[in-house]
Design a protein around this motif. Sequence first.
Motif, PDB file in Angstrom:
ATOM      1  N   LYS A 199       0.924  -1.068   0.159  1.00 15.87           N
ATOM      2  CA  LYS A 199      -0.238  -0.194   0.039  1.00 15.87           C
ATOM      3  C   LYS A 199       0.770   1.212  -0.047  1.00 15.87           C
ATOM      4  CE  LYS A 199      -4.010  -2.048   2.528  1.00 15.87           C
ATOM      5  NZ  LYS A 199      -4.750  -2.037   3.551  1.00 15.87           N
ATOM      6  N   TYR A 200       0.292   2.260  -0.795  1.00 11.80           N
ATOM      7  CA  TYR A 200       1.257   3.482  -0.750  1.00 11.80           C
ATOM      8  C   TYR A 200       0.521   4.758  -0.545  1.00 11.80           C
ATOM      9  CZ  TYR A 200       4.291   0.489  -3.310  1.00 11.80           C
ATOM     10  OH  TYR A 200       5.219  -0.639  -3.792  1.00 11.80           O
ATOM     11  N   GLN A 255      15.225  16.467   0.756  1.00 12.56           N
ATOM     12  CA  GLN A 255      14.926  16.034   2.039  1.00 12.56           C
ATOM     13  C   GLN A 255      13.565  16.137   2.591  1.00 12.56           C
ATOM     14  OE1 GLN A 255      17.318  13.501   2.899  1.00 12.56           O
ATOM     15  NE2 GLN A 255      18.178  13.966   1.225  1.00 12.56           N
ATOM     16  N   THR A 256      12.936  15.367   3.293  1.00 13.67           N
ATOM     17  CA  THR A 256      11.640  15.417   3.720  1.00 13.67           C
ATOM     18  C   THR A 256      11.824  16.707   4.759  1.00 13.67           C
ATOM     19  OG1 THR A 256      11.200  13.152   3.384  1.00 13.67           O
ATOM     20  CG2 THR A 256       9.929  14.304   5.148  1.00 13.67           C
ATOM     21  N   GLU A 257      12.753  16.748   5.579  1.00 11.95           N
ATOM     22  CA  GLU A 257      12.812  17.597   6.589  1.00 11.95           C
ATOM     23  C   GLU A 257      12.722  19.237   5.925  1.00 11.95           C
ATOM     24  OE1 GLU A 257      16.739  15.699   7.078  1.00 11.95           O
ATOM     25  OE2 GLU A 257      14.711  15.095   6.620  1.00 11.95           O
ATOM     26  N   ASP A 258      13.469  19.205   4.786  1.00 14.71           N
ATOM     27  CA  ASP A 258      13.387  20.622   4.149  1.00 14.71           C
ATOM     28  C   ASP A 258      12.217  20.997   3.493  1.00 14.71           C
ATOM     29  OD1 ASP A 258      16.223  20.951   4.679  1.00 14.71           O
ATOM     30  OD2 ASP A 258      16.872  19.650   3.004  1.00 14.71           O
ATOM     31  N   GLU A 310       6.157  13.375  -2.374  1.00 17.64           N
ATOM     32  CA  GLU A 310       6.821  12.127  -2.052  1.00 17.64           C
ATOM     33  C   GLU A 310       5.806  11.012  -2.147  1.00 17.64           C
ATOM     34  OE1 GLU A 310       9.929  13.774   1.227  1.00 17.64           O
ATOM     35  OE2 GLU A 310       7.787  13.550   1.944  1.00 17.64           O
ATOM     36  N   VAL A 311       6.217   9.639  -2.268  1.00 20.84           N
ATOM     37  CA  VAL A 311       5.544   8.562  -2.312  1.00 20.84           C
ATOM     38  C   VAL A 311       6.095   7.479  -1.151  1.00 20.84           C
ATOM     39  CG1 VAL A 311       4.885   6.614  -3.462  1.00 20.84           C
ATOM     40  CG2 VAL A 311       4.701   8.669  -4.860  1.00 20.84           C
ATOM     41  N   VAL A 361       9.766   6.051  -1.116  1.00 24.06           N
ATOM     42  CA  VAL A 361      10.294   5.251  -2.049  1.00 24.06           C
ATOM     43  C   VAL A 361      10.407   5.931  -3.530  1.00 24.06           C
ATOM     44  CG1 VAL A 361       9.333   3.128  -1.305  1.00 24.06           C
ATOM     45  CG2 VAL A 361       7.749   4.384  -2.805  1.00 24.06           C
ATOM     46  N   ALA A 362       9.932   7.220  -3.385  1.00 29.05           N
ATOM     47  CA  ALA A 362      10.182   8.001  -4.619  1.00 29.05           C
ATOM     48  C   ALA A 362       9.805   9.529  -4.090  1.00 29.05           C
ATOM     49  CB  ALA A 362       9.184   7.778  -5.874  1.00 29.05           C
TER      50      ALA A 362
END
Length: 728
Positions: free
Chosen positions: A12-13, A30-33, A86-87, A107-108
């Motif tokens: 699941k995504y 990056q996610t935090e950015d 983001e995925v 993952v992406a």
Amino acid sequence: MFHGYNLEKKNKYKAKVYLLEETEAIGLTQTEDFEDKNLWDAVITDDLSSTGKDDDFNHYLKHNFNINIDWKKGENIKKNFTVAVEVYRVWEEPGMIYGTYAKEERVAFKNYADTPTTDLINYNAELLKTQDVDKKDSISSRFMVSEELMDHYLTRIEQDKKNMIQYIGDIEYTKREFDPCGYSKITIQDKGDASRSLVIFDETKPANEIDKTEHAFGIIAGDNRKEITITLDGLQTKNQFCQGSLLDEGQKHTQDKNVFQVDKVYSAFFRGEITTPDSTHQQQQNDAGIPTTVENSKDTDVIITDNVSNPSAAQQWQDRIDYKIESDKEITLKLRYLYNKSAFESLQGSNKTLNNAVNLFWVFRYFWFTDRIVQKYFLPISTCRYPNQIAKINVYPDIEWEVSFLITTGETHTLAGGKKDDVTNYPSRQNFKFSDRFKLTREYKGFSFATDISVKVNGDVHKLGLDKIENIIKKLADLKEFLDQFNSSNSVNASTGGFKEYFTFKLVSPNIALAFKWNLGYVVESAHNHKAVTMLNGALKLAPLIGVNFEVDLFIITDNIKVYGIGPITKFIRKSIEWVTETDIFVLAYVNVELHGEFTLVYNSINGFDSKKSYRKAILSIPFGVRGGIKSNEENVIILPTGEKTEKFNAEISINSGIDIVEELGTDNTGPYKKNSYIFKGLNVKVVIVENVFSRNRISVIPKIDETFEILKEDKICPDNTEYLNNN
């Protein structure tokens, strides 16, 4: 970006979408950015695991949002915005002790500032006012916010809503219909105030009162959402014959969203006849178990068109944020007022302090309440019996203005009868207390003055002090200074002859306080209690507006009486006594004329002026009397550069009286009236003896006696003359 994730069976995504300013987003991975630079209040998430059709490998995310003017951060430049996506693969793992824990792995991702999409063939031309049809590479995964977008946005949204109401067509019913699938009543109610409700439709009423959907329910709201419920009485859709009037083929009104049509609504046919006879009506009634009567034997149905509208899209609504369908007969709308908080963008630049000050001026967009500030919302309600009834809600801003003005010398003035009148006392019949409102900020030749404008937005008060009336105040002060030339500084010792020898006068300083406030409020009258109207309250205090004090030295008059040599004799006696006792003797007569007033005003834009609370009172006060006494010739001198000195002892006796002439306009239980009063303010005698003691470089005033004796009580010279006026 979401291609194929909806078809994978094993995993699941979900997706996370961030809104970023394009120049700030370049190079971020990056996610935090992404989270740090995200401009939405919360990250947008979407489940990608739903199963698609066999030939559909894509998942689509559509997100509507309001453009917040704060993104501009005080800059008057155009900005480009983009997104990062983001995925994540998501799963659950059992916890070590309790339950399970949600896990996710990125993952992406794609930052569209670095790798923009290109060649989007056709923008929404109506929204963005531009098209890309040249087949050349161009960035399509961004949009632009300009300086004036907030103005344009709000104007366009309001126009879209008005247009859609017209396209849908609010059908007016002047007689009952009898389809089995239907309802009997629509009620709009303020969820936070049960006393405020409006019935916009009731089929049990007489023909001319059934349909009131032209009325809008008014609410006052701000940034916080306000909940409004719309309920249907006598709803019958379950187990009833429903032919899906004004619905897609095969759709029935058993679906909640087919009754409360938040997403999709068809227009009715308006050219010529709006309805057509229903040939199957009696069969429908038989199937529903409803006996046929003369009244319900015939029925008509609205004619459907191909014109379809989406109310949620026009109103920027999202399910469970802007509305919640509670049941098939009740919906809650969660509405707020969207303020236009942009102001003077072209003046703003790099100076953030200036920008913040200028930005507050947006409140002046709402300085006066006109129809242009109303934000309209609507909801089509439909069954076979009564399709496309439109419930309308008008949302008004939660703003209250107050303007206050004060000019004073700080003096309190004596009215006839010795009563003190202070400008900070508030007028009768009004809850303004001026002393709570003012901090005197300016002075000029003895005058103090202040002007204050404040605005309350959503309960928060912003002060906008404006002291820009110096020229008016200074002219008044200069006039007073000129007239004060005729006031002898010591009338007792005036002996130079001429005008000032016989009497003196001085202009009484005006003390004026004014306060007005206006806001939007609800009319209490039950027939209109669903309406939000402009409420105005005002008060004016004049204590006084203007006045003149006259004072006459009686000894100077007697000294100049030539008959039988009386003048020289009385003057000789007086001077002899003053020489022996080392005192000055004085006898003065005075008369003052002062105009005082009170004025209050209560008004709303539905009922007009509230005559019982609006009030006007003017007083022409004429105190008069005689005072006489002695002052010691001995003086205490304080050794200061100013060379201050004061007499050691003085004593005074005064006989005081006066007349007040009062005109009053008001309303009592009988009706509006005009009343004139003439009041004798009584007669009293006052005795004051004071000793001024010099010690340690200062003067101490020690009153020996300060007593007032009432000789005659206050009384009316004649009965009040009260005249009741007609209602005009």
